[in-house]
Design a protein around this motif. Structure first.
Motif, mmCIF file in Angstrom:
data_model
loop_
_atom_site.group_PDB
_atom_site.id
_atom_site.type_symbol
_atom_site.label_atom_id
_atom_site.label_comp_id
_atom_site.label_asym_id
_atom_site.label_seq_id
_atom_site.Cartn_x
_atom_site.Cartn_y
_atom_site.Cartn_z
ATOM 1 N N SER A 142 4.585 44.823 -36.184
ATOM 2 C CA SER A 142 3.216 45.171 -36.554
ATOM 3 C C SER A 142 3.254 46.463 -37.369
ATOM 4 O O SER A 142 4.204 46.690 -38.121
ATOM 5 C CB SER A 142 2.359 45.314 -35.282
ATOM 6 N N GLY A 147 -4.535 49.026 -35.299
ATOM 7 C CA GLY A 147 -5.598 48.758 -34.345
ATOM 8 C C GLY A 147 -6.820 49.625 -34.532
ATOM 9 O O GLY A 147 -7.931 49.249 -34.135
ATOM 10 N N LYS A 160 -2.202 42.979 -39.153
ATOM 11 C CA LYS A 160 -1.190 43.602 -38.294
ATOM 12 C C LYS A 160 -1.746 43.883 -36.900
ATOM 13 O O LYS A 160 -1.020 43.821 -35.902
ATOM 14 C CB LYS A 160 -0.690 44.899 -38.937
ATOM 15 N N ALA A 161 -3.042 44.225 -36.814
ATOM 16 C CA ALA A 161 -3.665 44.423 -35.504
ATOM 17 C C ALA A 161 -3.655 43.117 -34.711
ATOM 18 O O ALA A 161 -3.456 43.112 -33.491
ATOM 19 C CB ALA A 161 -5.088 44.938 -35.681
ATOM 20 N N GLN A 164 -0.213 42.639 -33.264
ATOM 21 C CA GLN A 164 0.022 43.507 -32.114
ATOM 22 C C GLN A 164 -0.668 42.956 -30.862
ATOM 23 O O GLN A 164 -0.074 42.905 -29.775
ATOM 24 C CB GLN A 164 -0.484 44.916 -32.407
ATOM 25 N N SER A 165 -1.923 42.542 -30.995
ATOM 26 C CA SER A 165 -2.653 41.979 -29.858
ATOM 27 C C SER A 165 -2.006 40.683 -29.373
ATOM 28 O O SER A 165 -1.854 40.442 -28.169
ATOM 29 C CB SER A 165 -4.109 41.732 -30.252
ATOM 30 N N ALA A 168 1.336 41.509 -27.489
ATOM 31 C CA ALA A 168 1.119 42.167 -26.203
ATOM 32 C C ALA A 168 0.635 41.172 -25.156
ATOM 33 O O ALA A 168 1.033 41.229 -23.983
ATOM 34 C CB ALA A 168 0.121 43.302 -26.361
ATOM 35 N N VAL A 183 6.491 43.861 -29.221
ATOM 36 C CA VAL A 183 5.946 44.174 -30.538
ATOM 37 C C VAL A 183 6.499 45.519 -30.976
ATOM 38 O O VAL A 183 6.311 46.527 -30.280
ATOM 39 C CB VAL A 183 4.410 44.216 -30.532
ATOM 40 N N VAL A 185 6.133 48.571 -33.405
ATOM 41 C CA VAL A 185 4.977 49.125 -34.110
ATOM 42 C C VAL A 185 5.433 50.340 -34.925
ATOM 43 O O VAL A 185 5.226 51.488 -34.527
ATOM 44 C CB VAL A 185 3.860 49.513 -33.117
ATOM 45 N N LEU A 228 5.254 46.726 -25.976
ATOM 46 C CA LEU A 228 5.042 47.415 -27.253
ATOM 47 C C LEU A 228 6.012 48.575 -27.356
ATOM 48 O O LEU A 228 6.339 49.218 -26.354
ATOM 49 C CB LEU A 228 3.617 47.961 -27.361
ATOM 50 N N ASP A 239 0.735 58.669 -31.527
ATOM 51 C CA ASP A 239 -0.026 57.475 -31.161
ATOM 52 C C ASP A 239 -0.774 57.677 -29.851
ATOM 53 O O ASP A 239 -1.897 57.185 -29.687
ATOM 54 C CB ASP A 239 0.937 56.290 -31.042
#
Length: 271
Positions: A142, A147, A160-161, A164-165, A168, A183, A185, A228, A239
């Protein structure tokens, strides 16, 4: 903690010709996995495969495919039907800085296919295959900040969000099947994507890390069964501690500058 070779004997890597994808290929070959290398560039994939075969004695297969084209994921899945794939690195992606409403809808659709739909189709196929064999690993790539929304990269950041979702959630859905999902990131990894997007390396607030270091961390996170992983200690702190509103503004400024650079570059070529 598991050993990466336990997923073997074959790994599929998309976007394998450069950057993070190539770094994954180098790490996995060194670990003894045979590789399916997928990207558009046949010559670069063949050169990489031959190099890794010489250095590590692995087998490899080149699949030349444009994963931004509808149906292309199915072609990759079919091309690997006769090998025992145990690990999927779904890494291929692209982007174009600029205002969404200024970009052709057809190009937005093509990029969404590459950045989101292809990940879905590959995860669906290989995840099912791995669950049936009782073991396997999936790494989805991602992008940090997606996000929160990325102004002047709204479309690609949104895709990309989604990745990631998706990853996860699948980490938990597939846990009981023997399939591990992580994932990766990345946020400050030095790859050719930086130049492709029109970014300047001085735009980044922290020092860039190598693709090799980022992928090494990603594989370690998969081995530790983490859902993640943000590569780089500094970026993990950023982050965790920086508010999404600040991240959105910072990334928006970077992408606005990148979009202007791309426009100037294209005008210079046209002249």
């Amino acid at each position: 903690m598991i050993q990466i070779r336990s997923y073997g004997p074959w790994a599929v890597i998309t976007g394998a010709s450069s950057g993070i994808g190539r770094a994954f290929a180098e790490h996995l070959a060194a670990a003894g996995l045979d590789l399916v290398l997928a990207a558009r560039s046949t010559d670069r994939l063949a050169s990489l495969g031959a190099e890794l075969h010489r250095e590590h004695g692995i087998a490899y297969r080149v699949v030349s495919v444009d994963l931004g084209t509808p149906g292309s994921a199915a072609a990759l899945i079919e091309a690997t039907a006769d090998v025992d794939v145990g690990l999927l690195i779904s890494n291929a992606g692209t982007g174009r800085p600029g205002r969404l409403i200024d970009q052709p809808l057809a190009d937005l659709h093509r990029r969404f296919t590459l950045n989101a739909v292809t990940h879905l189709e590959l995860v669906h196929a290989f995840g099912g295959r791995f669950a049936a064999r009782g073991r396997g690993g999936i790494v989805l790539v991602s992008a940090l900040g997606a996000g929160a929304g990325v102004p002047y990269m709204a479309h690609d950041g949104g895709a990309k969000a989604y990745v990631q979702s998706l990853g996860a959630a699948l980490h938990h859905e597939l846990a009981g099947t023997g399939v591990d999902v992580t994932v990766l990131v990345p946020g400050n990894v030095d790859t050719p994507v930086i130049d492709h997007l029109g970014l300047d390396r001085t735009d980044f607030p922290v020092r860039l890390m190598s693709a090799a270091a980022a992928t090494r961390e990603g594989l370690a996170a998969l081995a530790r069964r983490r859902p993640l992983h943000v590569p780089g200690r500094t970026m993990r702190l950023v982050d965790r501690l920086v508010p999404a509103s600040w991240t959105r503004r910072m990334n928006g400024r970077m992408m606005d500058r990148a979009a202007r650079r791309l426009t100037q570059r294209e005008l210079a070529v046209a002249d």
